[in-house]
Each structure stands twice: as structure tokens, then as C-alpha cells.
Design an enzyme around this catalytic site. Structure first.
Site, PDB file in Angstrom:
ATOM      1  CG  ASP A   1      -1.955  -1.044   1.232  1.00 25.62           C
ATOM      2  OD1 ASP A   1      -1.912  -1.900   0.329  1.00 25.62           O
ATOM      3  OD2 ASP A   1      -2.822  -1.036   2.118  1.00 25.62           O
TER       4      ASP A   1
ATOM      5  CB  SER B   1      -7.198  -4.875   9.391  1.00 22.40           C
ATOM      6  OG  SER B   1      -7.634  -6.133   8.943  1.00 22.40           O
TER       7      SER B   1
ATOM      8  CD  GLU C   1      -8.058 -10.869  10.009  1.00 19.99           C
ATOM      9  OE1 GLU C   1      -8.395 -11.314  11.112  1.00 19.99           O
ATOM     10  OE2 GLU C   1      -8.026 -11.562   8.973  1.00 19.99           O
TER      11      GLU C   1
ATOM     12  CE1 TYR D   1      -2.076  -6.835  10.805  1.00 15.80           C
ATOM     13  CE2 TYR D   1      -4.298  -7.763  10.584  1.00 15.80           C
ATOM     14  CZ  TYR D   1      -3.332  -6.840  10.206  1.00 15.80           C
ATOM     15  OH  TYR D   1      -3.625  -5.913   9.229  1.00 15.80           O
TER      16      TYR D   1
HETATM   17  P1  NAP Z   1       2.845  -4.920   3.825  1.00 17.74           P
HETATM   18  O1  NAP Z   1       3.042  -5.069   2.352  1.00 17.74           O
HETATM   19  O2  NAP Z   1       3.145  -6.072   4.723  1.00 17.74           O
HETATM   20  O3  NAP Z   1       3.714  -3.650   4.282  1.00 17.74           O
HETATM   21  C1  NAP Z   1       3.967  -3.392   5.633  1.00 17.74           C
HETATM   22  C2  NAP Z   1       4.922  -2.219   5.726  1.00 17.74           C
HETATM   23  O4  NAP Z   1       5.238  -1.997   7.120  1.00 17.74           O
HETATM   24  C3  NAP Z   1       6.284  -2.436   5.025  1.00 17.74           C
HETATM   25  O5  NAP Z   1       6.725  -1.218   4.495  1.00 17.74           O
HETATM   26  C4  NAP Z   1       7.186  -2.873   6.184  1.00 17.74           C
HETATM   27  O6  NAP Z   1       8.560  -2.622   5.972  1.00 17.74           O
HETATM   28  C5  NAP Z   1       6.653  -1.932   7.260  1.00 17.74           C
HETATM   29  N1  NAP Z   1       7.047  -2.334   8.602  1.00 17.74           N
HETATM   30  C6  NAP Z   1       6.907  -3.543   9.202  1.00 17.74           C
HETATM   31  N2  NAP Z   1       7.423  -3.517  10.438  1.00 17.74           N
HETATM   32  C7  NAP Z   1       7.908  -2.263  10.636  1.00 17.74           C
HETATM   33  C8  NAP Z   1       8.587  -1.630  11.705  1.00 17.74           C
HETATM   34  N3  NAP Z   1       8.878  -2.275  12.825  1.00 17.74           N
HETATM   35  N4  NAP Z   1       8.942  -0.334  11.562  1.00 17.74           N
HETATM   36  C9  NAP Z   1       8.673   0.342  10.411  1.00 17.74           C
HETATM   37  N5  NAP Z   1       8.042  -0.217   9.342  1.00 17.74           N
HETATM   38  C10 NAP Z   1       7.674  -1.512   9.464  1.00 17.74           C
HETATM   39  O7  NAP Z   1       1.346  -4.476   4.143  1.00 17.74           O
HETATM   40  P2  NAP Z   1       0.230  -3.816   3.178  1.00 17.74           P
HETATM   41  O8  NAP Z   1      -0.565  -4.887   2.548  1.00 17.74           O
HETATM   42  O9  NAP Z   1       0.867  -2.770   2.350  1.00 17.74           O
HETATM   43  O10 NAP Z   1      -0.725  -3.149   4.262  1.00 17.74           O
HETATM   44  C11 NAP Z   1      -0.478  -1.828   4.743  1.00 17.74           C
HETATM   45  C12 NAP Z   1      -1.151  -1.647   6.100  1.00 17.74           C
HETATM   46  O11 NAP Z   1      -2.557  -1.885   5.958  1.00 17.74           O
HETATM   47  C13 NAP Z   1      -0.695  -2.602   7.184  1.00 17.74           C
HETATM   48  O12 NAP Z   1      -0.746  -1.915   8.407  1.00 17.74           O
HETATM   49  C14 NAP Z   1      -1.730  -3.698   7.185  1.00 17.74           C
HETATM   50  O13 NAP Z   1      -1.810  -4.315   8.458  1.00 17.74           O
HETATM   51  C15 NAP Z   1      -2.972  -2.922   6.844  1.00 17.74           C
HETATM   52  N6  NAP Z   1      -4.026  -3.642   6.116  1.00 17.74           N
HETATM   53  C16 NAP Z   1      -3.734  -4.310   4.974  1.00 17.74           C
HETATM   54  C17 NAP Z   1      -4.755  -4.943   4.286  1.00 17.74           C
HETATM   55  C18 NAP Z   1      -4.500  -5.675   2.993  1.00 17.74           C
HETATM   56  O14 NAP Z   1      -5.374  -6.439   2.580  1.00 17.74           O
HETATM   57  N7  NAP Z   1      -3.386  -5.440   2.326  1.00 17.74           N
HETATM   58  C19 NAP Z   1      -6.069  -4.870   4.773  1.00 17.74           C
HETATM   59  C20 NAP Z   1      -6.310  -4.162   5.935  1.00 17.74           C
HETATM   60  C21 NAP Z   1      -5.294  -3.532   6.597  1.00 17.74           C
HETATM   61  P3  NAP Z   1       9.521  -3.716   5.237  1.00 17.74           P
HETATM   62  O15 NAP Z   1       9.283  -3.536   3.766  1.00 17.74           O
HETATM   63  O16 NAP Z   1      10.869  -3.311   5.690  1.00 17.74           O
HETATM   64  O17 NAP Z   1       9.087  -5.065   5.732  1.00 17.74           O
HETATM   65  N1  GDD Z   2      -1.438 -16.673   3.527  1.00 18.33           N
HETATM   66  C1  GDD Z   2      -2.055 -17.809   3.181  1.00 18.33           C
HETATM   67  N2  GDD Z   2      -1.316 -18.828   2.652  1.00 18.33           N
HETATM   68  N3  GDD Z   2      -3.392 -17.906   3.342  1.00 18.33           N
HETATM   69  C2  GDD Z   2      -3.999 -19.044   2.949  1.00 18.33           C
HETATM   70  C3  GDD Z   2      -3.291 -20.112   2.394  1.00 18.33           C
HETATM   71  C4  GDD Z   2      -1.880 -20.003   2.256  1.00 18.33           C
HETATM   72  O1  GDD Z   2      -1.188 -20.905   1.794  1.00 18.33           O
HETATM   73  N4  GDD Z   2      -4.172 -21.098   2.089  1.00 18.33           N
HETATM   74  C5  GDD Z   2      -5.378 -20.652   2.428  1.00 18.33           C
HETATM   75  N5  GDD Z   2      -5.280 -19.419   2.970  1.00 18.33           N
HETATM   76  C6  GDD Z   2      -6.409 -18.630   3.507  1.00 18.33           C
HETATM   77  C7  GDD Z   2      -6.172 -18.087   4.916  1.00 18.33           C
HETATM   78  O2  GDD Z   2      -6.402 -19.085   5.901  1.00 18.33           O
HETATM   79  C8  GDD Z   2      -7.196 -16.956   4.942  1.00 18.33           C
HETATM   80  O3  GDD Z   2      -8.463 -17.470   5.290  1.00 18.33           O
HETATM   81  C9  GDD Z   2      -7.251 -16.472   3.487  1.00 18.33           C
HETATM   82  O4  GDD Z   2      -6.612 -17.489   2.706  1.00 18.33           O
HETATM   83  C10 GDD Z   2      -6.542 -15.141   3.257  1.00 18.33           C
HETATM   84  O5  GDD Z   2      -5.236 -15.220   3.809  1.00 18.33           O
HETATM   85  P1  GDD Z   2      -4.159 -14.075   3.547  1.00 18.33           P
HETATM   86  O6  GDD Z   2      -4.003 -13.835   2.097  1.00 18.33           O
HETATM   87  O7  GDD Z   2      -2.945 -14.423   4.350  1.00 18.33           O
HETATM   88  O8  GDD Z   2      -4.871 -12.770   4.120  1.00 18.33           O
HETATM   89  P2  GDD Z   2      -5.601 -12.485   5.504  1.00 18.33           P
HETATM   90  O9  GDD Z   2      -7.054 -12.284   5.183  1.00 18.33           O
HETATM   91  O10 GDD Z   2      -5.273 -13.473   6.539  1.00 18.33           O
HETATM   92  O11 GDD Z   2      -4.932 -11.105   5.963  1.00 18.33           O
HETATM   93  C11 GDD Z   2      -4.772 -10.033   5.028  1.00 18.33           C
HETATM   94  O12 GDD Z   2      -5.945  -9.266   4.983  1.00 18.33           O
HETATM   95  C12 GDD Z   2      -6.285  -8.617   6.229  1.00 18.33           C
HETATM   96  C13 GDD Z   2      -7.623  -7.921   6.024  1.00 18.33           C
HETATM   97  O13 GDD Z   2      -8.619  -8.903   6.037  1.00 18.33           O
HETATM   98  C14 GDD Z   2      -3.556  -9.205   5.493  1.00 18.33           C
HETATM   99  O14 GDD Z   2      -3.234  -8.266   4.483  1.00 18.33           O
HETATM  100  C15 GDD Z   2      -3.856  -8.466   6.782  1.00 18.33           C
HETATM  101  O15 GDD Z   2      -2.779  -7.565   7.065  1.00 18.33           O
HETATM  102  C16 GDD Z   2      -5.161  -7.667   6.597  1.00 18.33           C
HETATM  103  O16 GDD Z   2      -5.480  -6.958   7.754  1.00 18.33           O
END
Ligand code: NAP
Ligand code: GDD
Length: 337
Positions: free
Chosen positions: A13, A132, A134, A156
Site C-alpha cells: 500500500d 483492518s 480483521e 494481529y
Molecule cells: P505490507 O506489504 O506487509 O507492508 C507493511 C509495511 O510496514 C512495510 O513497508 C514494512 O517494511 C513496514 N514495517 C513492518 N514492520 C515495521 C517496523 N517495525 N517499523 C517500520 N516499518 C515496518 O502491508 P500492506 O498490505 O501494504 O498493508 C499496509 C497496512 O494496511 C498494514 O498496516 C496492514 O496491516 C494494513 N491492512 C492491509 C490490508 C490488505 O489487505 N493489504 C487490509 C487491511 C489492513 P519492510 O518492507 O521493511 O518489511
Molecule cells: N497466507 C495464506 N497462505 N493464506 C492461505 C493459504 C496459504 O497458503 N491457504 C489458504 N489461505 C487462507 C487463509 O487461511 C485466509 O483465510 C485467506 O486465505 C486469506 O489469507 P491471507 O491472504 O494471508 O490474508 P488475511 O485475510 O489473513 O490477511 C490479510 O488481509 C487482512 C484484512 O482482512 C492481510 O493483508 C492483513 O494484514 C489484513 O489486515
């Protein structure tokens, strides 16, 4: 020129948000962790495009767990907008590393919030927290919206609930313009390789390239509301352009199973996923959320936001990019770019 500070700029993001803000004319500052190998892969194309005279993206070493560094960065940069996207964002990892996850996700968010409050006047700064879906966990209510009770089902999510309440508290107690974006899952070709969608599209490309024969996954029946990260960063910015801070659900309103994602991804290259996928019990979580589906009516009405990318377009874009990563031509599979 407006200044934005992004914690977590190297993530999925963070990279899209940086591009978005630069296009809007912001000076963008990002906090990056020092690492022995580079961690700026998602940003390198932006950094390389800058000229010495026109450097609008500046990266600073720092860690979200280090409050003294955050105080200094916030105090020196004096940003107009602060986006906290930094997190240990992997749900399954949070079961193995709950304490570390809490340090980063819960206390890290509070540390940057406090650095903002103590250094900058409430009239001058706006704060975004990456919350999130979550936080809702296995909810009895479907779809989930801003009124849905919180029931976090993993470490988390517990950390995100702590951060969520502190953002609301800083808004109420100090009048800070602080917002929670309650984002449902969002993906892209830049998604981390261990999240399920990217694991599938990358695994598929490796199978086609002859590098792998099988793809090992966990719970295939879980349902997620999957959108595109590029669309979701626009919602983050829109929240900070409102007269007051608030909490907003950002979601597509459609929920699909992991099996649905497999069907579409493998179907795009005329393969049957069942011939390639095996279940690895180690990938089944101690508790998984069975189903998420978001109701983003508030954001649609108040921010004028709606998702632009369909589930099929998202999957297609991810498959195409992973084929290219493996040196395979999407054309060969009838996939036009
Ligand atoms: P991501 O790809 O895992 O990126 C996480 C970022 O946080 C990376 O830049 C990472 O740095 C940095 N980070 C981790 N630990 C840190 C620390 N101790 N100090 C400073 N920076 C640190 O996550 P994303 O998918 O872009 O998501 C962005 C945010 O939205 C997160 O807070 C996530 O929990 C939240 N979120 C994501 C989703 C989703 O579906 N993607 C949904 C809901 C909420 P490095 O590159 O060095 O690891
Ligand atoms: N990662 C992963 N790997 N997930 C799997 C797998 C696998 O091999 N097989 C099945 N899954 C299922 C997980 O059990 C979960 O139900 C679903 O796929 C999505 O898993 P992830 O892609 O790891 O995402 P997430 O929903 O657990 O978490 C992501 O979305 C959240 C918002 O709902 C992350 O980006 C979180 O940071 C974010 O908050």
C-alpha cells in the site's frame, strides 16, 4: 507544497500511496527500516525517475517501535498528513510471534500517534491509521460496517483493535484529525508473496515455467472481500481531506472463496487448479475467519469513493504480471495486456 509522511512506505500500500500523493503534487517522506539487503523494490522505479533538482520523495531510516526516532522525524519534517501503514501484517505469523506483532501493530501505532500529537498542533496535521476488517473477526453480523461489534480472532487483529481505539480516543480527547480506514483485503501484483492471492498467481506462473509441480495451500473455503490496492489508497487520502476525522469501511461488497480465486486464476490459462493444489495442514491457522464481506456505504456517500477494479480484472492483472516475472509471454495464453 503539502508534505506527507508515510510509515510502511516500502509495503504494497505504501508504494501505491506514495505514487498517488506524488501525482497530486505532494512532497512525500517515507520511513524505511535499515536492512542488510534492499527493501525498496516496490519504490525503486519512483526513486530512479527523480532528478537531483526535483526530489519529491525522501526516505528516512526509522522503525515504528522507536518512539524517539519517530518524535525527531515528525518534529523535523512537520508533515501536513501522516499515514501509518507500518505493520507485521501477516495473520498466521502473528500466531507465531504475538509479542513482536503487538509491539509493532499496537504500540507502534500509539507511538507515532503520540509523536504527532506532541509535536504538531491539531489544526495543522491529519493522521491516517491502517485499520483492518480483521478487527471484526468471526462476526455474527454480515456484511460488516462501522457499527459492527469488534471481535478480533488473532494476535494481529488484537493489536489493530488497540490502535483503532487509540485513534478514536486521540480524536475525542485532543481534537486530533485522526481517521481509521477499516480496509478489507486488497491485493495487487505488488502483494507480498506469502499472502494467498499472490502465492497462487506466483505459484501458477512457476508451474507454467516448469519450476514447480504443485502449490501447497491451507483453508480453501475461507471467504474474503478482495479489492485492488491502487483503488484503496485513494480512499485513505480522501479520509484526510474531510473536515473532520472519522472511521470508514473500505470494501467491494463482494466476497469470494480461495477456491473461487484459484478457479479464475488457473482458468485464465486453461488449467484445472485441482490438478495442482495440495493441502498442507501446517498452513491451517489455529483460528481462521470464515468469511468477510464489507458494507462501505458510509465511504461511498461521504467520501464519494467506490472501487474501480473488478475481481476478474484484479486476478487477471496479477496473473499477467507473474507470468512476465517468469519470462513467459501472456500472449501465449491469450491474455492481452
Ligand atoms: P505490507 O506489504 O506487509 O507492508 C507493511 C509495511 O510496514 C512495510 O513497508 C514494512 O517494511 C513496514 N514495517 C513492518 N514492520 C515495521 C517496523 N517495525 N517499523 C517500520 N516499518 C515496518 O502491508 P500492506 O498490505 O501494504 O498493508 C499496509 C497496512 O494496511 C498494514 O498496516 C496492514 O496491516 C494494513 N491492512 C492491509 C490490508 C490488505 O489487505 N493489504 C487490509 C487491511 C489492513 P519492510 O518492507 O521493511 O518489511
Ligand atoms: N497466507 C495464506 N497462505 N493464506 C492461505 C493459504 C496459504 O497458503 N491457504 C489458504 N489461505 C487462507 C487463509 O487461511 C485466509 O483465510 C485467506 O486465505 C486469506 O489469507 P491471507 O491472504 O494471508 O490474508 P488475511 O485475510 O489473513 O490477511 C490479510 O488481509 C487482512 C484484512 O482482512 C492481510 O493483508 C492483513 O494484514 C489484513 O489486515
Amino acid at each position: 507544497m503539502k508534505k506527507a509522511l508515510i510509515a510502511g512506505i516500502t509495503g504494497q500500500d505504501g508504494s501505491y500511496l506514495a505514487e498517488f500523493l506524488l501525482k497530486k503534487g505532494y512532497q512525500v517522506h517515507g520511513i524505511i527500516r535499515r536492512s542488510s539487503l534492499g527493501n525498496t523494490k516496490r519504490l525503486d522505479h519512483v526513486v530512479q525517475n527523480q532528478t537531483l533538482d526535483e526530489r519529491n520523495l525522501m526516505l528516512h531510516y526509522g522503525d515504528i517501535t522507536d518512539s524517539s526516532r519517530l518524535e525527531k522525524l515528525v518534529g523535523n519534517i512537520r508533515p501536513d498528513e501522516v499515514y501509518n501503514l507500518a505493520a507485521q501484517s501477516h495473520v498466521q505469523v502473528s500466531f507465531n510471534e504475538p509479542i513482536y506483532t503487538a509491539d509493532v501493530v499496537a504500540c507502534g501505532a500509539l507511538k507515532i500517534l503520540e509523536a504527532v500529537r506532541s509535536n504538531l498542533g491539531r489544526e495543522t496535521v491529519r493522521f491516517y491509521q491502517a485499520t483492518s476488517c480483521e478487527i471484526f473477526g468471526n462476526s455474527k453480523i454480515s456484511p460488516q460496517n462501522e457499527e459492527t461489534p469488534l471481535h478480533p480472532d488473532n494476535p494481529y487483529a488484537c493489536g489493530k483493535v488497540f490502535a483503532f481505539h487509540n485513534v478514536r480516543l486521540y480524536r475525542d480527547a485532543y481534537g486530533l484529525h485522526a481517521s481509521n480506514g477499516i480496509l478489507f483485503n486488497h491485493e495487487s501484483p505488488r502483494r507480498g508473496e506469502t499472502f494467498v492471492t499472490r502465492k497462487i498467481t506466483r505459484g501458477l506462473a512457476q508451474i507454467l515455467a516448469g519450476k514447480e509441480e504443485k502449490l501447497f495451500l491451507g483453508n480453501l473455503d475461507a471467504k474474503r472481500d478482495w479489492g485492488h490496492a491502487r483503488d484503496y489508497v485513494e480512499a485513505m487520502w480522501l479520509m484526510l481531506q474531510q473536515p473532520l476525522g472519522g472511521d470508514y469501511v473500505i470494501a467491494t461488497g463482494e466476497s469470494k472463496t480461495v477456491k473461487n480465486f484459484l478457479e479464475v486464476a488457473f482458468g485464465l490459462v486453461d488449467l484445472n487448479w485441482q490438478d495442482y493444489v495440495e493441502i498442507d495442514p501446517k498452513l491451517i491457522r489455529p483460528v481462521d475467519v470464515d468469511s468477510f464481506i464489507g458494507d462501505s456505504s458510509r465511504a461511498r456517500t461521504m467520501l464519494g469513493w467506490s472501487p474501480r477494479t473488478s475481481f476478474l480484472e484484479l486476478t487477471r492483472e496479477m496473473v499477467i504480471r507473474d507470468l512476465q516475472e517468469e519470462g513467459l509471454s501472456p500472449d501465449r495464453y491469450g491474455l492481452k495486456i
